[in-house]
Design a protein around this motif. Sequence first.
Motif, PDB file in Angstrom:
ATOM      1  N   TYR A  40       0.847  -1.195   0.000  1.00 15.17           N
ATOM      2  CA  TYR A  40       0.000   0.000   0.000  1.00 15.17           C
ATOM      3  C   TYR A  40       0.882   1.245   0.000  1.00 15.17           C
ATOM      4  O   TYR A  40       1.883   1.314   0.692  1.00 15.17           O
ATOM      5  N   TYR A  42       1.180   5.348   0.514  1.00 14.08           N
ATOM      6  CA  TYR A  42       0.562   6.445   1.250  1.00 14.08           C
ATOM      7  C   TYR A  42       1.432   7.682   1.101  1.00 14.08           C
ATOM      8  O   TYR A  42       2.646   7.586   0.938  1.00 14.08           O
ATOM      9  N   CYS A  50      -2.804   8.850   6.699  1.00 15.24           N
ATOM     10  CA  CYS A  50      -1.748   7.836   6.610  1.00 15.24           C
ATOM     11  C   CYS A  50      -1.589   7.101   7.939  1.00 15.24           C
ATOM     12  O   CYS A  50      -1.357   5.887   7.962  1.00 15.24           O
ATOM     13  N   ASN A  52      -4.043   6.652  10.172  1.00 18.35           N
ATOM     14  CA  ASN A  52      -5.213   5.777  10.310  1.00 18.35           C
ATOM     15  C   ASN A  52      -5.108   4.553   9.413  1.00 18.35           C
ATOM     16  O   ASN A  52      -5.520   3.458   9.805  1.00 18.35           O
ATOM     17  N   GLU A  53      -4.556   4.729   8.217  1.00 16.71           N
ATOM     18  CA  GLU A  53      -4.381   3.590   7.317  1.00 16.71           C
ATOM     19  C   GLU A  53      -3.397   2.591   7.920  1.00 16.71           C
ATOM     20  O   GLU A  53      -3.655   1.383   7.942  1.00 16.71           O
ATOM     21  N   ARG A 125      -2.864   7.587  -2.983  1.00 18.38           N
ATOM     22  CA  ARG A 125      -3.109   6.517  -2.014  1.00 18.38           C
ATOM     23  C   ARG A 125      -3.682   5.337  -2.799  1.00 18.38           C
ATOM     24  O   ARG A 125      -4.780   5.420  -3.356  1.00 18.38           O
ATOM     25  N   THR A 127      -3.444   0.723  -3.282  1.00 18.52           N
ATOM     26  CA  THR A 127      -3.041  -0.561  -2.715  1.00 18.52           C
ATOM     27  C   THR A 127      -3.058  -1.618  -3.801  1.00 18.52           C
ATOM     28  O   THR A 127      -3.973  -1.654  -4.638  1.00 18.52           O
ATOM     29  N   VAL A 143      -7.743   5.492  -2.728  1.00 19.07           N
ATOM     30  CA  VAL A 143      -8.273   4.806  -1.549  1.00 19.07           C
ATOM     31  C   VAL A 143      -8.851   5.789  -0.540  1.00 19.07           C
ATOM     32  O   VAL A 143      -8.256   6.827  -0.252  1.00 19.07           O
ATOM     33  N   VAL A 145      -9.677   5.697   3.393  1.00 15.28           N
ATOM     34  CA  VAL A 145      -9.128   4.883   4.482  1.00 15.28           C
ATOM     35  C   VAL A 145     -10.171   4.074   5.264  1.00 15.28           C
ATOM     36  O   VAL A 145      -9.959   2.892   5.515  1.00 15.28           O
ATOM     37  N   HIS A 148     -10.902   0.292   4.496  1.00 16.71           N
ATOM     38  CA  HIS A 148     -10.020  -0.192   3.434  1.00 16.71           C
ATOM     39  C   HIS A 148      -9.230  -1.437   3.841  1.00 16.71           C
ATOM     40  O   HIS A 148      -9.198  -2.419   3.093  1.00 16.71           O
ATOM     41  N   ALA A 149      -8.611  -1.425   5.017  1.00 15.79           N
ATOM     42  CA  ALA A 149      -7.818  -2.581   5.444  1.00 15.79           C
ATOM     43  C   ALA A 149      -8.694  -3.835   5.500  1.00 15.79           C
ATOM     44  O   ALA A 149      -8.258  -4.924   5.109  1.00 15.79           O
TER      45      ALA A 149
END
Length: 160
Positions: A40, A42, A50, A52-53, A125, A127, A143, A145, A148-149
């Motif tokens: 990913y 950022y 960034c 928080n991601e 941003r 991934t 992206v 955030v 997203h993960a």
Amino acid sequence: MSEISVGDAAPAFRMAGIDAAGNEAPVALGDHAGKKVVLYFYPKDDTPGCTNEGKGFTALANAFAAADTVVIGCSRDHVASHAKFRKKHELGVALGADEDGSVTEAYGVWVSKSMYGKSYMGIERATFLIGRDGKVAQVWRKVKVPGHAEAVLAAAEALD
């Protein structure tokens, strides 16, 4: 610079960085042959989105590991900045320092951006989920955030 698409061979990379345990060590795609890799990109260490991601991927680190998936964050910040960022926010993912821009260029995420009417170059941003075969299995661009993960984890779990 061409855009990387699903099915393309993921561009190889090797850059200075911080490993998931917090040690200064090179970060390279080739070191994870046979595993799935989330790469990913950022824009900048220690900025709200960034941070928080990075926290989102860290919170799911055990689930990514259970899915045989390595998570690597990448920005153009230097290794010392990554080390400080990682420690301050207790991040548990590897961070690559693409200081020369070769990785962001290879993945097509060094783009023209605009803020307050001014144009500048910066990292989009984005991934990339890379399969065990070294090919790009999924791409997320521009992206957002929140969530997203979790979406990336679901895709990694679904990928054999």
